[in-house]
Write a protein that holds these residues in place. Structure first.
Motif, PDB file in Angstrom:
ATOM      1  N   PHE A   1       6.889   5.194  83.640  1.00  0.00           N
ATOM      2  CA  PHE A   1       5.533   5.493  83.149  1.00  0.00           C
ATOM      3  C   PHE A   1       5.590   5.494  81.633  1.00  0.00           C
ATOM      4  O   PHE A   1       5.921   6.467  81.025  1.00  0.00           O
ATOM      5  CB  PHE A   1       5.047   6.854  83.691  1.00  0.00           C
ATOM      6  CG  PHE A   1       4.480   6.773  85.063  1.00  0.00           C
ATOM      7  CD1 PHE A   1       3.128   6.527  85.229  1.00  0.00           C
ATOM      8  CD2 PHE A   1       5.278   6.916  86.178  1.00  0.00           C
ATOM      9  CE1 PHE A   1       2.583   6.435  86.499  1.00  0.00           C
ATOM     10  CE2 PHE A   1       4.735   6.822  87.449  1.00  0.00           C
ATOM     11  CZ  PHE A   1       3.390   6.592  87.617  1.00  0.00           C
ATOM     12  N   HIS A   2       5.337   4.366  81.028  1.00  0.00           N
ATOM     13  CA  HIS A   2       4.904   3.074  81.528  1.00  0.00           C
ATOM     14  C   HIS A   2       5.781   1.984  80.926  1.00  0.00           C
ATOM     15  O   HIS A   2       6.609   2.281  80.078  1.00  0.00           O
ATOM     16  CB  HIS A   2       3.435   2.805  81.136  1.00  0.00           C
ATOM     17  CG  HIS A   2       2.471   3.726  81.807  1.00  0.00           C
ATOM     18  ND1 HIS A   2       2.195   4.979  81.364  1.00  0.00           N
ATOM     19  CD2 HIS A   2       1.725   3.570  82.929  1.00  0.00           C
ATOM     20  CE1 HIS A   2       1.301   5.565  82.163  1.00  0.00           C
ATOM     21  NE2 HIS A   2       0.997   4.738  83.122  1.00  0.00           N
ATOM     22  N   GLY A   3       5.538   0.732  81.285  1.00  0.00           N
ATOM     23  CA  GLY A   3       6.242  -0.378  80.653  1.00  0.00           C
ATOM     24  C   GLY A   3       5.697  -0.635  79.257  1.00  0.00           C
ATOM     25  O   GLY A   3       4.693  -0.058  78.853  1.00  0.00           O
ATOM     26  N   SER A   4       6.361  -1.528  78.525  1.00  0.00           N
ATOM     27  CA  SER A   4       5.975  -1.768  77.129  1.00  0.00           C
ATOM     28  C   SER A   4       4.539  -2.260  76.992  1.00  0.00           C
ATOM     29  O   SER A   4       3.853  -1.935  76.028  1.00  0.00           O
ATOM     30  CB  SER A   4       6.905  -2.798  76.497  1.00  0.00           C
ATOM     31  OG  SER A   4       8.171  -2.224  76.289  1.00  0.00           O
ATOM     32  N   THR A   5       4.085  -3.067  77.935  1.00  0.00           N
ATOM     33  CA  THR A   5       2.728  -3.606  77.820  1.00  0.00           C
ATOM     34  C   THR A   5       1.693  -2.591  78.286  1.00  0.00           C
ATOM     35  O   THR A   5       0.536  -2.655  77.892  1.00  0.00           O
ATOM     36  CB  THR A   5       2.630  -4.920  78.608  1.00  0.00           C
ATOM     37  OG1 THR A   5       3.534  -5.842  78.006  1.00  0.00           O
ATOM     38  CG2 THR A   5       1.246  -5.509  78.581  1.00  0.00           C
ATOM     39  N   GLY A   6       2.096  -1.649  79.116  1.00  0.00           N
ATOM     40  CA  GLY A   6       1.161  -0.607  79.538  1.00  0.00           C
ATOM     41  C   GLY A   6       1.082  -0.392  81.028  1.00  0.00           C
ATOM     42  O   GLY A   6       0.548   0.617  81.480  1.00  0.00           O
ATOM     43  N   ASP A   7       1.631  -1.332  81.824  1.00  0.00           N
ATOM     44  CA  ASP A   7       1.552  -1.191  83.275  1.00  0.00           C
ATOM     45  C   ASP A   7       2.425  -0.041  83.773  1.00  0.00           C
ATOM     46  O   ASP A   7       3.390   0.355  83.114  1.00  0.00           O
ATOM     47  CB  ASP A   7       2.073  -2.452  83.981  1.00  0.00           C
ATOM     48  CG  ASP A   7       1.396  -3.702  83.515  1.00  0.00           C
ATOM     49  OD1 ASP A   7       0.323  -4.014  84.031  1.00  0.00           O
ATOM     50  OD2 ASP A   7       1.953  -4.378  82.620  1.00  0.00           O
TER      51      ASP A   7
END
Lengths: 352, 73, 397
Positions: free
Chosen positions: C119-125
């Motif tokens: 929570f979360h990946g670099s892009t936002g997912d």
């Protein structure tokens, strides 16, 4: 059956009632103590956010634990920040201290506000990435342990934003951080003809090299590399697993400093390399944690109040930065890639 | 990307072309079959939903006939 | 399970920062893949290299993005990681959740995955880390039942993300959450069906503090701003002065354009409006006394990307000011995106980000062909060389 293209959940259904009531009506905020934000609305309502550090790579137990705390203290509502912190959203001021006590008991650190070190934005590293030059979570853990006192306090000159990218693809966008730790390779890819012949488009592989170091080798249905031209960026390895670039003896980390994304005061800036290489020395990467601590401590000792890393360095000059930190300067720190010219000094004014 | 239903003739042309290659970018399919790229994108959308084609990620996203390209070795 | 030891990782359970190793161990208690992951990571700590192979062809029916194939290169030794794919779930705007939604994610992932997430990946997912090929479609079916959809991956629009915006920030110059949600929903095809030369990211920041790092991390950065002049509440200024804030030193002297004047006798703060560049510094320091102007909107910038390959680019100003309030404003933004994407799709080489395409072909060509008016706000300073590509219709024949 799956539902296609329903899009993300509607945020309007995920925000707590106090935010619904005061959406767009906030007039100011204060930081009553490290890790706690108090936002005040024109309606007079007050919202307390308690910010908590997370390792980002978390188990379902951890998520459910957060849910239990949110249910107990904030009617089930919480959010995450762009730096992977958790924020509990409370409309009842009297619950702030009990929540902090509960978090502390579970070993969850409260902080990351104001002039502090916030969570390190980072990539996957050896956990799950296929092109890493170093680990991510391990170094982040080691650095955050070492600088832990600066997460839960606000005694730095200004905010400190650290990023870590395990290779030059920089999924974590470390390139505009106050301090960046970046995984680097140092050796020419070892060409595996068999793997390349099996599934690689040779023209795409040749074109992927930014310095034109890769040439086709039609005989082997593979390629060759002009070693002198390779700067180990790893882009060819992303294109083909046959360009084996990972090298346990020679991969490591570079340290870059002085980047930022905010427009406040000075314009956004890229981080600049100050240490070209430190070894991968798991599990705690002592060379990296020492270098990071040293740079942060010199910044604390010399920066004026409110000065971020980039502002401090630009004020004193990069030449003074190297004097104050005692970091050895070498030709490796002088750019020789395509946009280098703007970094060369074209003036007779400088410091010692 | 265009909205609505794809042109069945273009869908047929896309499938026919994909049988002649391993994989292709939709831009290259459009050039090869002489149709607008947006129409090809729409055809591909339907063909993947019908399990005839699939998207394939190898450093960029390609399109291929379903099952034609396997997992990495 | 054989009793294998992880001495190096155990070391990372010490210390005050929450430990990811402890998290993997928690998941490993009930999941064989997470147990193997622990030992594979220990192996990487010994070998000092990663043990993952390039992605392959995995996904859900009808989509080309959202699932990232991952296979270990040591499947004999770590059989439960022979397939260890990632599912990306699109996050709600502003990363707001209720516990019910989070618990539903946990229940599904317990059934179909490793029990590990980001929570979360670099892009936002939301990153669901590690599952097998067979589980991808069933997991997606259940996630979608629970109200979650996949995010982007590959050569498509990646999941747009936004800052906390007006939900909890007095600085927000437009509704970043609504803009992000509205525009994300408009572009479901572009997110789920990769069709471009390469990836494309959009990030929405409500003000120039840019908390999503949009200028560095997105191909299209939408940064909140205003057109008129900051609003100053003199009573609040006097209160800050009375409370001991050194307004001259901390605010006026740090203003990059020196457009603020503080009268130490009357304790009044004035601004030379036309000199202000809206950097947010004074507002950050005195939020009770200084607010953005009334004519609010966003600056649209294009071209941001990271280091690979031609060096990192920060996004360039393309539209200095666009209103971002109503559906009509969003329609104007979408119209712009349509033109820009069409141009990039037409001109971009494979694996070329839009910033690289613009730089290779020239900003002038990009602006002309996307019908964008050139304005001085686009540059720090004009060119120093006279090498203009003159249009033929401006030449005397």
């Amino acid at each position: 059956m799956s539902i296609l293209d329903q899009g993300p959940p509607d945020y309007k259904k995920m925000i707590p009632p106090i935010i619904k009531d005061n959406y767009g009506k906030w007039i100011y905020h204060e930081i009553p103590k490290p890790g706690v934000l108090k936002h005040v609305s024109e309606t007079g309502d007050e919202l307390f956010s308690v910010r908590v550090g997370s390792p980002r790579l978390i188990s379902l137990d951890f998520v459910r634990n957060l849910c239990d705390l949110a249910d107990a203290y904030c009617d089930g509502y919480l959010r995450f920040t762009s730096r992977n912190n958790v924020e509990f959203l409370l409309s009842d001021a009297s619950k702030v201290e009990p929540l902090i006590a509960a978090l502390t008991e579970k070993g969850l650190p409260v902080g990351g506000t104001g002039a502090s070190l916030s969570n390190i934005v980072h990539t996957q590293g050896w956990i799950h990435c296929h092109t890493p030059a170093t680990d991510a979570s391990g170094i982040v853990k080691a650095v955050m342990d070492d600088l832990f006192e600066y997460f839960g306090s606000m005694k730095l000159p200004a905010k400190l934003r650290v990023g870590l990218a395990c290779c030059l693809n920089m999924c974590g966008a470390a390139h505009c951080s106050d301090l960046a730790i970046v995984g680097v390779h140092r050796t020419v890819p070892r060409i595996n003809d068999e793997k390349i012949a099996k599934g690689t488009e040779i023209p795409s592989l040749v074109a992927s090299c930014p310095t034109g170091a890769i040439r086709p080798n039609p005989k082997a249905k593979s390629v060759t590399i002009v070693d002198d031209k390779c700067m180990y960026c790893g882009n060819c390895y992303t294109m083909s697993p046959g360009m084996e670039i990972m090298d346990g003896k020679n991969d490591g980390c570079a340290i870059l400093v002085g980047g930022k994304v905010s427009n406040a005061r000075n314009v956004p800036s890229f981080s600049r390399m100050v240490i070209p290489f430190l070894p991968n020395n798991p599990p705690r990467w002592p060379e990296v944690t020492d270098a990071v601590r040293m740079i942060v401590e010199v910044w604390i000792a010399h920066a004026r109040k409110g000065e971020r890393m980039s502002e401090w360095i630009e004020r004193i000059g990069w030449e003074r930065f190297f004097t104050l930190t005692d970091i050895p300067f070498s030709d490796k720190l002088i750019d020789d890639y395509i946009f280098s010219r703007e970094t060369f000094r074209t003036s007779a004014t400088f410091k010692y | 990307m265009d909205k609505g239903a794809a042109n069945p003739e273009i869908k047929d042309k896309v499938v026919a072309y994909l049988h002649t290659v391993q994989k292709a970018k939709s831009k290259d399919i459009a050039t090869a079959i002489g149709e607008k790229k947006s129409a090809v994108d729409l055809a591909v959308k339907e063909l993947t939903a019908e399990d005839i084609c699939e998207y394939l990620y190898i450093t960029t996203t390609y399109i291929c006939i379903k099952g034609k390209v396997g997992a990495p070795e | 399970m054989t009793e294998k030891k992880t001495p190096q990782l155990d070391e990372l359970e010490k210390g005050q920062w929450p430990s990811f190793v402890t998290e993997i161990k928690k998941a490993a208690a009930t999941n064989a893949a997470s147990e193997d992951l622990l030992h594979l990571l220990e192996r990487s700590y010994e070998d000092r290299i990663g043990h993952w192979k390039h992605g392959g062809i995995v996904g859900v029916r009808g989509y080309g993005g959202g699932v990232i194939g991952r296979y270990t290169d040591l499947p004999e030794e770590y059989p439960n990681l022979a397939e260890f794919h990632t599912i990306r779930l699109a996050q709600p705007a502003g990363w707001f959740y209720d516990s019910k939604a989070l618990r539903s994610i946990c229940d599904i992932w317990e059934k179909h995955g490793s029990g590990l997430t980001n929570f979360h990946g670099s892009t936002g997912d939301i990153i669901m880390l590690g599952t097998t090929t067979d589980h991808i479609q069933p997991a997606f079916d259940e996630f979608s039942e629970a109200g979650f959809d996949l995010g982007g991956s590959g050569s498509d629009l990646r999941s747009p993300s936004c800052c906390v915006g007006p939900a909890r920030c007095e600085y927000a110059c437009y509704d970043t959450l609504e803009a992000c949600h509205n525009i994300t929903n408009e572009y479901q095809d572009e997110i789920h069906r990769p069709m471009w030369p390469y990836k494309f990211k959009i990030k929405f920041s409500g003000c120039a503090n840019d908390c999503t790092a949009s200028i560095a991390r997105s191909d299209c950065s939408v940064i909140g701003t205003w057109r008129d002049t900051i609003q100053i509440d003199q009573d609040a200024v006097k209160q800050y002065a009375a409370d001991g804030l050194d307004i001259q030193d901390r605010v006026c002297d740090k203003c990059p354009t020196r457009c603020l004047k503080f009268n130490s006798e009357t304790k009044e703060l004035t601004v030379i409006g036309e000199d202000c560049t809206r950097c947010m510094h004074c507002i950050n320091y005195m939020p009770k006394a200084i607010r953005a102007g009334k004519v609010k909107g966003a600056t649209i910038l294009f071209g941001g990307k990271s280091t690979i390959v031609q060096s990192a680019f920060m996004s360039w100003v393309i539209v200095p000011f666009m209103k971002m309030e109503s559906e009509d404003d969003f329609a104007e933004f979408k119209d712009l995106m349509g033109r820009v994407w069409e141009w990039w799709d037409e001109n971009g080489k494979t694996r070329e980000r839009i910033g690289e395409t613009i730089y290779r072909l020239g900003m002038g060509k990009f602006l002309r062909e996307c019908e964008l008016p050139p304005v001085p706000q686009m540059v720090f300073r004009p060119r120093a060389n006279p090498y203009v590509f003159w249009p033929q219709d401006e030449i005397i024949k």
